[in-house]
Design a protein around this motif. Structure first.
Motif, PDB file in Angstrom:
ATOM      1  N   ALA A   1      -3.377  -3.928 -10.033  1.00 27.43           N
ATOM      2  CA  ALA A   1      -2.700  -4.978 -10.792  1.00 27.43           C
ATOM      3  C   ALA A   1      -1.187  -4.821 -10.752  1.00 27.43           C
ATOM      4  O   ALA A   1      -0.457  -5.815 -10.881  1.00 27.43           O
ATOM      5  N   ASN A   2      -0.706  -3.619 -10.560  1.00 21.64           N
ATOM      6  CA  ASN A   2       0.746  -3.390 -10.510  1.00 21.64           C
ATOM      7  C   ASN A   2       1.389  -3.976  -9.262  1.00 21.64           C
ATOM      8  O   ASN A   2       2.619  -4.134  -9.207  1.00 21.64           O
ATOM      9  N   TYR A   3       0.588  -4.276  -8.254  1.00 21.36           N
ATOM     10  CA  TYR A   3       1.138  -4.690  -6.960  1.00 21.36           C
ATOM     11  C   TYR A   3       0.666  -6.069  -6.533  1.00 21.36           C
ATOM     12  O   TYR A   3       0.848  -6.466  -5.384  1.00 21.36           O
ATOM     13  N   ARG A   4       0.061  -6.814  -7.443  1.00 20.10           N
ATOM     14  CA  ARG A   4      -0.402  -8.152  -7.098  1.00 20.10           C
ATOM     15  C   ARG A   4       0.473  -9.216  -7.749  1.00 20.10           C
ATOM     16  O   ARG A   4       1.148  -8.951  -8.729  1.00 20.10           O
TER      17      ARG A   4
ATOM     18  N   ASN B   1      13.825   5.948  -4.075  1.00 18.49           N
ATOM     19  CA  ASN B   1      13.992   7.389  -3.954  1.00 18.49           C
ATOM     20  C   ASN B   1      12.661   8.110  -3.827  1.00 18.49           C
ATOM     21  O   ASN B   1      12.565   9.148  -3.189  1.00 18.49           O
ATOM     22  N   GLU B   2      11.619   7.562  -4.444  1.00 23.25           N
ATOM     23  CA  GLU B   2      10.299   8.164  -4.394  1.00 23.25           C
ATOM     24  C   GLU B   2       9.311   7.142  -3.863  1.00 23.25           C
ATOM     25  O   GLU B   2       9.422   5.944  -4.145  1.00 23.25           O
ATOM     26  N   PRO B   3       8.325   7.590  -3.072  1.00 18.38           N
ATOM     27  CA  PRO B   3       7.323   6.644  -2.569  1.00 18.38           C
ATOM     28  C   PRO B   3       6.554   6.016  -3.719  1.00 18.38           C
ATOM     29  O   PRO B   3       6.441   6.579  -4.811  1.00 18.38           O
ATOM     30  N   SER B   4       6.016   4.855  -3.454  1.00 19.49           N
ATOM     31  CA  SER B   4       5.137   4.194  -4.411  1.00 19.49           C
ATOM     32  C   SER B   4       4.155   3.361  -3.598  1.00 19.49           C
ATOM     33  O   SER B   4       4.075   3.479  -2.386  1.00 19.49           O
ATOM     34  N   GLY B   5       3.399   2.532  -4.276  1.00 24.04           N
ATOM     35  CA  GLY B   5       2.422   1.703  -3.593  1.00 24.04           C
ATOM     36  C   GLY B   5       1.005   2.096  -3.966  1.00 24.04           C
ATOM     37  O   GLY B   5       0.759   3.145  -4.569  1.00 24.04           O
ATOM     38  N   ILE B   6       0.070   1.239  -3.620  1.00 26.51           N
ATOM     39  CA  ILE B   6      -1.321   1.423  -4.007  1.00 26.51           C
ATOM     40  C   ILE B   6      -1.879   2.749  -3.498  1.00 26.51           C
ATOM     41  O   ILE B   6      -2.424   3.557  -4.265  1.00 26.51           O
TER      42      ILE B   6
ATOM     43  N   TYR C   1       0.830  -1.206   0.000  1.00 29.64           N
ATOM     44  CA  TYR C   1       0.000   0.000   0.000  1.00 29.64           C
ATOM     45  C   TYR C   1       0.868   1.261   0.000  1.00 29.64           C
ATOM     46  O   TYR C   1       0.529   2.246  -0.653  1.00 29.64           O
ATOM     47  N   LEU C   2       1.955   1.220   0.748  1.00 32.68           N
ATOM     48  CA  LEU C   2       2.927   2.317   0.778  1.00 32.68           C
ATOM     49  C   LEU C   2       4.319   1.721   0.785  1.00 32.68           C
ATOM     50  O   LEU C   2       4.635   0.888   1.649  1.00 32.68           O
ATOM     51  N   ILE C   3       5.147   2.113  -0.171  1.00 36.53           N
ATOM     52  CA  ILE C   3       6.502   1.580  -0.303  1.00 36.53           C
ATOM     53  C   ILE C   3       7.472   2.749  -0.258  1.00 36.53           C
ATOM     54  O   ILE C   3       7.353   3.698  -1.043  1.00 36.53           O
ATOM     55  N   VAL C   4       8.418   2.697   0.675  1.00 30.58           N
ATOM     56  CA  VAL C   4       9.347   3.815   0.846  1.00 30.58           C
ATOM     57  C   VAL C   4      10.799   3.404   0.626  1.00 30.58           C
ATOM     58  O   VAL C   4      11.712   4.131   0.985  1.00 30.58           O
TER      59      VAL C   4
END
Length: 256
Positions: A253-256, A54-59, A48-51
């Motif tokens: 779909a990008n995170y499953r 360099n930049e955050p990502s996640g759903i 859900y949140l990936i740190v």
């Protein structure tokens, strides 16, 4: 040196003008540049949140960044420890944080958006250890690894009277390490998608089983201050569009 400074000066002024320029909101109104201070926590909450990068990502980050851009907000990630989040939100140091309403003590102090995704909490059991779950009574006398600061409403009465023991850790990844290598731990409770993400990235899929029954299903939302009702209304409208046109499904779909 003098010539170099004179060449850079116009660029510096231009940058200031860009930052100060008006933002056009989704409804066509022109407002001064606004920033949404969004808590992503020091360790994130993958997927859900990936740190890690360099930049955050996640759903949640992808959804919030997309919607805020359409509403005329820049998004600034803030890494606030869990135990300080609620107070810092109330005091205005941050503007929003992802949260399920059911995880919050005194949720009436806050405003919640519509759910972005659903959280399904299940038990992750090491190896082939005998373990089944259909109700909290199945956990009596067991020790469950839990996330520090999280509430588990179906289990709270059992934790409080000691019928079920909880062992708190601060990082989701560490929950699985403790369960796998600690003899006194019976299982870890975590969101199914979070747990699967961690096990896949750590190469531990074959070392855990997952209960078919969940202890809860909660909507994962934005938690805001109560004076952010207008933002919440606009956020909900954009979120509904993303759900209807398939944008949200593409992010998931990008995170499953």
């Amino acid at each position: 040196m003098k010539n170099r400074t004179s060449r850079l000066a116009p660029l510096f002024v231009s940058a200031l003008l860009v930052l100060a320029s008006p933002f056009v909101s989704a409804n066509g109104n022109t407002d001064q540049f606004r920033v949404f201070h969004f808590n992503i926590s020091p360790n994130g909450y993958p997927p859900y949140l990936i740190v890690d990068g360099n930049e955050p990502s996640g759903i949640m980050w992808d959804v919030v960044a997309t919607i805020c851009q359409r509403l005329g907000y820049g998004v600034k990630p803030e890494q606030i420890p869990r135990k300080r989040v609620d107070q810092m939100l109330l005091e205005g140091y941050i503007d929003g944080t992802p949260r399920a309403r059911e995880w919050v003590e005194n949720p009436e102090r806050f405003l919640f958006t519509d759910p972005v995704v659903d959280i399904e909490e299940v038990f992750f059991v090491p190896g082939s250890a005998p373990f089944s779950y259909s109700s909290p009574e199945d956990l009596i006398s067991k020790t469950i690894v839990t996330h520090l600061g999280y509430r588990y409403p179906p289990l709270e009465p059992y934790f409080e009277d000691g019928k079920i023991r909880r062992f708190d850790v601060s990082r989701d990844r560490d929950m699985f390490t403790f369960v796998l290598h600690g003899e006194r731990f019976d299982a870890a409770v975590a969101d199914k998608l979070v747990g699967k993400w961690i096990l896949r990235n750590e190469g531990l899929q074959k070392q855990f089983s997952i209960t078919s029954e969940s202890i809860s299903n909660y909507g994962f939302r934005l938690m805001l201050r109560k004076d952010w009702q207008a933002f919440a209304n606009d956020f909900n409208a954009e979120l509904a569009r993303m759900k209807a046109n398939g944008e949200l499904d593409a992010i998931l779909a990008n995170y499953r």
